[in-house]
Design a protein around this motif. Structure first.
Motif, PDB file in Angstrom:
ATOM      1  N   GLU A 179       0.824  -1.225   0.000  1.00 59.85           N
ATOM      2  CA  GLU A 179       0.000   0.000   0.000  1.00 59.85           C
ATOM      3  C   GLU A 179       0.847   1.259   0.000  1.00 59.85           C
ATOM      4  N   VAL A 180       2.033   1.187   0.610  1.00 58.40           N
ATOM      5  CA  VAL A 180       2.837   2.411   0.705  1.00 58.40           C
ATOM      6  C   VAL A 180       3.902   2.488  -0.388  1.00 58.40           C
ATOM      7  N   ARG A 181       3.888   1.519  -1.313  1.00 61.68           N
ATOM      8  CA  ARG A 181       4.882   1.542  -2.390  1.00 61.68           C
ATOM      9  C   ARG A 181       4.403   2.384  -3.563  1.00 61.68           C
ATOM     10  N   GLY A 182       5.320   2.672  -4.452  1.00 62.90           N
ATOM     11  CA  GLY A 182       4.954   3.446  -5.639  1.00 62.90           C
ATOM     12  C   GLY A 182       5.461   4.870  -5.520  1.00 62.90           C
ATOM     13  N   LEU A 183       5.461   5.587  -6.656  1.00 63.62           N
ATOM     14  CA  LEU A 183       6.086   6.909  -6.663  1.00 63.62           C
ATOM     15  C   LEU A 183       5.074   8.045  -6.689  1.00 63.62           C
ATOM     16  N   GLU A 184       3.832   7.774  -6.301  1.00 64.03           N
ATOM     17  CA  GLU A 184       2.856   8.867  -6.237  1.00 64.03           C
ATOM     18  C   GLU A 184       3.293   9.835  -5.141  1.00 64.03           C
ATOM     19  N   GLY A 185       2.893  11.091  -5.317  1.00 60.19           N
ATOM     20  CA  GLY A 185       3.302  12.112  -4.354  1.00 60.19           C
ATOM     21  C   GLY A 185       2.762  11.869  -2.960  1.00 60.19           C
ATOM     22  N   LEU A 186       1.526  11.355  -2.890  1.00 58.56           N
ATOM     23  CA  LEU A 186       0.936  11.102  -1.576  1.00 58.56           C
ATOM     24  C   LEU A 186       0.298   9.720  -1.561  1.00 58.56           C
ATOM     25  N   LYS A 187       0.664   8.923  -0.561  1.00 56.64           N
ATOM     26  CA  LYS A 187       0.052   7.602  -0.397  1.00 56.64           C
ATOM     27  C   LYS A 187      -0.499   7.528   1.021  1.00 56.64           C
ATOM     28  N   GLU A 188      -1.687   6.987   1.152  1.00 55.50           N
ATOM     29  CA  GLU A 188      -2.276   6.849   2.478  1.00 55.50           C
ATOM     30  C   GLU A 188      -2.663   5.404   2.696  1.00 55.50           C
ATOM     31  N   ALA A 189      -2.583   4.942   3.929  1.00 52.51           N
ATOM     32  CA  ALA A 189      -2.993   3.576   4.242  1.00 52.51           C
ATOM     33  C   ALA A 189      -3.344   3.475   5.711  1.00 52.51           C
ATOM     34  N   THR A 190      -4.278   2.586   6.007  1.00 53.17           N
ATOM     35  CA  THR A 190      -4.614   2.318   7.408  1.00 53.17           C
ATOM     36  C   THR A 190      -4.399   0.842   7.658  1.00 53.17           C
ATOM     37  N   PHE A 191      -3.687   0.526   8.726  1.00 54.47           N
ATOM     38  CA  PHE A 191      -3.449  -0.872   9.061  1.00 54.47           C
ATOM     39  C   PHE A 191      -4.067  -1.162  10.417  1.00 54.47           C
ATOM     40  N   ASN A 192      -4.813  -2.252  10.459  1.00 52.78           N
ATOM     41  CA  ASN A 192      -5.359  -2.637  11.750  1.00 52.78           C
ATOM     42  C   ASN A 192      -4.389  -3.606  12.408  1.00 52.78           C
ATOM     43  N   ILE A 193      -3.762  -3.129  13.448  1.00 51.41           N
ATOM     44  CA  ILE A 193      -2.770  -3.959  14.104  1.00 51.41           C
ATOM     45  C   ILE A 193      -3.260  -4.269  15.507  1.00 51.41           C
ATOM     46  N   HIS A 194      -3.557  -5.522  15.727  1.00 51.78           N
ATOM     47  CA  HIS A 194      -3.959  -5.969  17.054  1.00 51.78           C
ATOM     48  C   HIS A 194      -5.125  -5.125  17.584  1.00 51.78           C
ATOM     49  N   GLY A 195      -6.111  -4.912  16.724  1.00 53.96           N
ATOM     50  CA  GLY A 195      -7.296  -4.176  17.144  1.00 53.96           C
ATOM     51  C   GLY A 195      -7.139  -2.672  17.136  1.00 53.96           C
ATOM     52  N   LYS A 196      -5.959  -2.202  16.758  1.00 54.10           N
ATOM     53  CA  LYS A 196      -5.773  -0.752  16.747  1.00 54.10           C
ATOM     54  C   LYS A 196      -5.510  -0.275  15.320  1.00 54.10           C
ATOM     55  N   ASP A 197      -6.210   0.774  14.917  1.00 54.75           N
ATOM     56  CA  ASP A 197      -5.997   1.320  13.579  1.00 54.75           C
ATOM     57  C   ASP A 197      -4.803   2.268  13.585  1.00 54.75           C
ATOM     58  N   ILE A 198      -3.832   1.975  12.726  1.00 55.69           N
ATOM     59  CA  ILE A 198      -2.697   2.892  12.573  1.00 55.69           C
ATOM     60  C   ILE A 198      -2.812   3.531  11.199  1.00 55.69           C
ATOM     61  N   LYS A 199      -2.920   4.876  11.192  1.00 52.28           N
ATOM     62  CA  LYS A 199      -3.087   5.585   9.911  1.00 52.28           C
ATOM     63  C   LYS A 199      -1.763   6.193   9.475  1.00 52.28           C
ATOM     64  N   LEU A 200      -1.425   5.880   8.231  1.00 52.73           N
ATOM     65  CA  LEU A 200      -0.140   6.322   7.696  1.00 52.73           C
ATOM     66  C   LEU A 200      -0.309   7.238   6.493  1.00 52.73           C
ATOM     67  N   ALA A 201       0.591   8.191   6.353  1.00 51.90           N
ATOM     68  CA  ALA A 201       0.679   8.939   5.105  1.00 51.90           C
ATOM     69  C   ALA A 201       2.129   8.923   4.675  1.00 51.90           C
ATOM     70  N   VAL A 202       2.341   8.769   3.374  1.00 52.21           N
ATOM     71  CA  VAL A 202       3.687   8.798   2.828  1.00 52.21           C
ATOM     72  C   VAL A 202       3.692   9.880   1.752  1.00 52.21           C
ATOM     73  N   VAL A 203       4.552  10.865   1.913  1.00 50.97           N
ATOM     74  CA  VAL A 203       4.511  11.981   0.987  1.00 50.97           C
ATOM     75  C   VAL A 203       5.924  12.279   0.492  1.00 50.97           C
ATOM     76  N   SER A 204       6.050  12.613  -0.789  1.00 51.07           N
ATOM     77  CA  SER A 204       7.351  13.038  -1.304  1.00 51.07           C
ATOM     78  C   SER A 204       7.166  14.257  -2.197  1.00 51.07           C
ATOM     79  N   GLY A 205       8.188  15.099  -2.224  1.00 56.75           N
ATOM     80  CA  GLY A 205       8.082  16.395  -2.903  1.00 56.75           C
ATOM     81  C   GLY A 205       7.533  17.389  -1.887  1.00 56.75           C
ATOM     82  N   LEU A 206       8.196  18.525  -1.739  1.00 57.96           N
ATOM     83  CA  LEU A 206       7.794  19.443  -0.666  1.00 57.96           C
ATOM     84  C   LEU A 206       6.491  20.184  -0.949  1.00 57.96           C
ATOM     85  N   ALA A 207       6.153  20.370  -2.226  1.00 60.32           N
ATOM     86  CA  ALA A 207       4.870  21.018  -2.519  1.00 60.32           C
ATOM     87  C   ALA A 207       3.727  20.114  -2.047  1.00 60.32           C
TER      88      ALA A 207
END
Lengths: 167, 672
Positions: B448-476
């Motif tokens: 989910e977090v791979r690829g070269l898009e400027g912004l990638k978002e993903a939520t992982f449910n780990i042991h009953g807890k949702d962890i929300k991630l954002a991956v961003v590249s390029g300062l704009a």
């Protein structure tokens, strides 16, 4: 003579700048009117003001500085209280504008390599064509146009300009 | 739908209507039209006039800014076009400092290449202005205005892709120039040293600051033990400098080359990336448990860190306190390895090979030291290493690969993918998921977090807890994301930021062309290495385990904090400006009150505070006893609006509603 009259650099007043920005808004398109209004207030665009405008309007400082240096109407150097513009367009040039410029420079005691006297009393500019070619050589002092200017006129124009200080 | 056609060089070509411009149509046919100012990733500017084509009526039009239409007939290489192109090149060269033999960019210079291709043998025109000074103020970038051809690529790159806008055009006509704001040196403006401007500059006007001399010196000093680290993204790009396929792994050839040059030890930065994963993910898990300082932003990217320091003081405490892998490596070697190998710290010389120009700046930061030694002594980029290899006369193609030194030559796949956007997040996930769930993680690929898009978002449910991630590249892109986070439109637990598009693989120190096509291949190269690696999780790297056993004890321990963590502070965006608000003559006897009107304080209403204070001073009739100044950035942004009374910085700032109180308690008592 004019050296006794010291002209203070205008006070840098942020309240005024803020007022100006509030009036024109912070859209990118408002940048030029904002800069015009600031220059109207301070007679030039101080670097700190440009930085302030950039911050307030959310435009990169380099871009604001670019606009301020692109247009001839803006100045990033302090300008004198009086502004003398001598036309050096084609028509005025062939009718001897260069000599008129030299004469103004000498009589107004403008230092070599500069356009403004050190006491910020007067700025001498050359402009390319005022559209008054029939009156060549043409001179504009603080917005007032003088046509067919010769050496004697230069002295008279300067006297009139200085007299306006007393009004 | 009927098919639509246009004619190029008397040949019928089908057009779909989706082509951006004629240039694209022509290039798709396999015909190359030269350009300086056209880049598919930037807006169309149409300034260089290299891409001109001739229409039916014999007019020359810029193909980059013309949409193809059915029935159009154009020619791409008529005599008229070729002559005009050559003339333009000749004019550009007239104002160009033609010291090609000593130019950094020589061999990689588009202007040089085109001049040769177009057959410019002689420049008949003289330069029109005296040569200007070269700006060497920055730790990362050198700007030589005498080589600028005014294509504006750097200007658009910096503002469109990076959202920083350091460079801009000033003046016009013959006096036009590309300079930082107010014609100040680059080091004094809001530059973050990412080097994207260098990457895109077609000439030698913007180049990477050359640090190879420092390295040669250390290599030839018999007293110095030279320890080299190679960053993940270097291995998949250096081959391009020697005409090898993009994305293939040239780590071991690079090691062999460095050994030939005389390096004592060569290691892999991926090892310290593993260490960063353990430290950073542990820090993250602690924050999750406490529910504070979230989202946690990564801090491995020095371009992003500088950007945050200058523009996001409100988020600085959200940055991970971990040093970047480069700095952790230096700290481990100077503090731990040197002792173990009985090398005096002052004789150890740590060189890092990085895809990044900002790393040069990072290594020089005073915060980046341990026991008063800078963690890293010299940073060279991928391009500089290639230059050293050529200088040494090494035939890279024929070089026998060599292995990394032990024990720090071993790293997990997690440490390798650090070099691409999404890699740090994935590496951290491989650690965090295992720790949170307490079970061995078998599926380590977080696509989910791979690829070269400027912004990638993903939520992982780990042991009953949702962890929300954002991956961003390029300062704009980062800027937009931060705005949304500030407005609370989105919320995350973990945000990975890399300043360069696509991450380190697209860094400013990488070979050119540094386009999205090459970035895809480099990224794939890193994931291939990860796929082939036997150890995929940082925590399973035996060297890391040993390091904790012998020295650091546990992740985030006091020892780890001392050597591997750091702090960040607010930095002003532009140097040296102070404004007197009310000019009075007897300034010496007055109490000077400086109110910061820099970006952040301004946004927090510092201007109103200043006005109110001036008003209050007037009311109390003490206007001649106090002098008010507006200043730009007192570097106390998170507590703004900042106020300094004489030389004392009022540490906690003064909010608008506290102005009266501040005036009564602080200002009035000082006025005798």
């Amino acid at each position: 003579m004019h050296k006794t009259k010291t002209v203070q650099e205008p006070l840098r007043n942020f309240a005024k700048v803020k007022e100006i920005i509030e009036k024109y808004g912070t859209e990118r398109s408002a940048l030029i009117p904002v800069l015009q209004a600031i220059q109207g207030e301070f007679r030039y665009l101080p670097q700190e003001m440009l930085s302030f405008v950039a911050t307030a309007m959310g435009i990169p400082q380099a871009e604001v500085f670019g606009v301020a240096t692109f247009y001839a109407q803006f100045s990033t150097q302090p300008k004198g209280k009086h502004i003398v513009q001598v036309c050096d367009g084609t028509a005025c040039h062939v009718r001897g504008a260069s000599d008129i410029i030299k004469k103004f420079k000498k009589d107004l005691q403008i230092p070599e390599g500069k356009t403004t006297t050190d006491d910020l009393y007067v700025t001498l500019e050359t402009v390319s064509c005022l559209g008054a070619c029939a009156l060549a050589p043409a001179v504009v002092v603080d917005g007032k146009v003088y046509g067919n200017v010769n050496f004697e006129d230069v002295a008279r124009i300067i006297v009139t300009m200085k007299e306006s200080d007393d009004e | 739908m009927t098919h639509q056609y246009m004619e190029v060089n008397n040949k019928k070509v089908e057009i779909t209507g989706n082509e951006k411009n004629i240039l694209e149509v022509v290039r798709n046919m396999g015909i190359e039209i030269p350009t300086f100012c056209y880049h598919s990733e930037l807006s169309v500017y149409g300034a260089c006039r290299m891409c001109m084509v001739e229409d039916e009526r014999g007019n020359l039009v810029a193909s980059c800014s013309l949409k193809p239409q059915a029935g159009m007939k154009i020619k791409t290489h008529t005599k008229k076009i070729m002559d005009t192109r050559r003339m333009i090149l000749e004019l550009l060269l007239a104002n160009h400092h033609q010291d090609c033999t000593t130019c950094e960019k020589s061999g990689n210079c588009k202007l040089q290449e085109l001049a040769v291709n177009m057959g410019v043998k002689k420049v008949r025109f003289k330069p029109r202005k005296p040569w200007q000074d070269i700006d060497t103020s920055s730790a990362s970038i050198v700007r030589d205005p005498n080589k600028c051809i005014l294509c504006g690529d750097c200007v658009r790159m910096c503002s469109e892709v990076q959202g920083v806008g350091v460079l801009g055009f000033i003046n016009r006509g013959p006096n036009i120039n590309v300079v930082p704001a107010f014609d100040k040196p680059i080091a004094d403006v809001d530059c973050v040293n990412c080097g994207q401007c260098v990457s895109i500059c077609p000439t030698g006007a913007l180049t990477i600051k050359d640090d190879t001399l420092k390295v040669w010196e250390a290599l030839s000093d018999p007293k110095k033990k030279v320890v080299v680290q190679i960053a993940p993204a270097v291995r998949v790009a250096i081959g391009e400098e020697f005409n090898h396929t993009e994305g293939s792994n040239y780590l071991y050839k690079s090691v062999a080359a460095l050994k030939m040059m005389g390096a004592d030890y060569v290691f892999d930065t991926s090892f310290s990336a593993d260490l960063t994963v353990v430290e950073e993910a542990t820090e993250f898990l602690n924050r999750v448990v406490k529910g504070e300082k979230l989202p946690q932003f990564t801090s491995c990217c020095p371009g992003w860190v500088t950007y945050a320091e200058k523009n996001c003081p409100d988020l600085l405490s959200n940055l991970s306190s971990c040093k970047s892998p480069q700095q952790m490596f230096g700290a481990v070697f100077k503090k731990f390895f040197a002792k173990k190998m009985n090398i005096p710290t002052e004789d150890m010389y740590v060189v890092s090979v990085m895809p990044c120009t900002a790393k040069k700046f990072e290594a020089e930061r005073p915060e980046m030291s341990t026991d008063s030694y800078q963690d890293v002594d010299a940073v060279i980029t991928t391009v500089e290493l290639a230059r050293m290899i050529r200088k040494m006369g090494i035939k890279f193609e024929e070089l026998e690969p060599a292995s990394l030194d032990m024990p720090f030559g071993f790293s997990s796949g997690a440490g390798v993918i650090f070099g691409t956007s999404g890699g740090v997040a994935e590496a951290a996930l491989r650690y965090a998921v295992e720790k949170l769930s307490g079970e061995t993680l078998n599926e380590v690929n977080f696509r989910e977090v791979r690829g070269l898009e400027g912004l990638k978002e993903a939520t992982f449910n780990i042991h009953g807890k949702d962890i929300k991630l954002a991956v961003v590249s390029g300062l704009a892109n980062t800027q937009q994301l931060i705005e949304k986070i500030r407005k609370k439109e989105v919320s995350y637990d973990f945000v990975e930021v890399m300043a360069c598009p696509g991450g380190c693989i697209g860094g400013g120190g990488q070979p050119v062309p540094n386009t999205s096509e090459t970035r895809v291949l480099r990224s794939k190269g890193l994931y291939d290495i990860d796929a082939k690696s036997t150890v995929k999780k940082a925590q399973n790297n035996p060297t890391i385990e040993k390091l904790y056993d012998e020295w650091l004890k546990t992740p985030n321990s006091d020892e780890a904090h001392y050597a591997l963590h750091t702090h960040y502070g607010h930095k002003k965006r532009i140097g040296g400006m102070e404004i007197k608000d009310e000019a009075k003559e007897n300034a010496n006897e007055k109490i000077v009150i400086s109110v910061c009107v820099g970006t952040n304080c301004y946004l927090k209403g510092s201007y109103d505070v200043l006005q109110e204070l001036i008003g209050l001073a007037r009311e109390h009739g003490i206007e001649d006893k106090v002098e008010f100044k507006g200043t730009f950035c007192l570097e106390n942004c998170s507590n703004g609006p900042s106020i300094k009374v004489s030389d004392d910085l009022h540490k906690y700032g003064v909010q608008k509603e506290e102005t009266q109180k501040f005036f009564n308690n602080v200002v009035l008592p000082r006025v005798k």
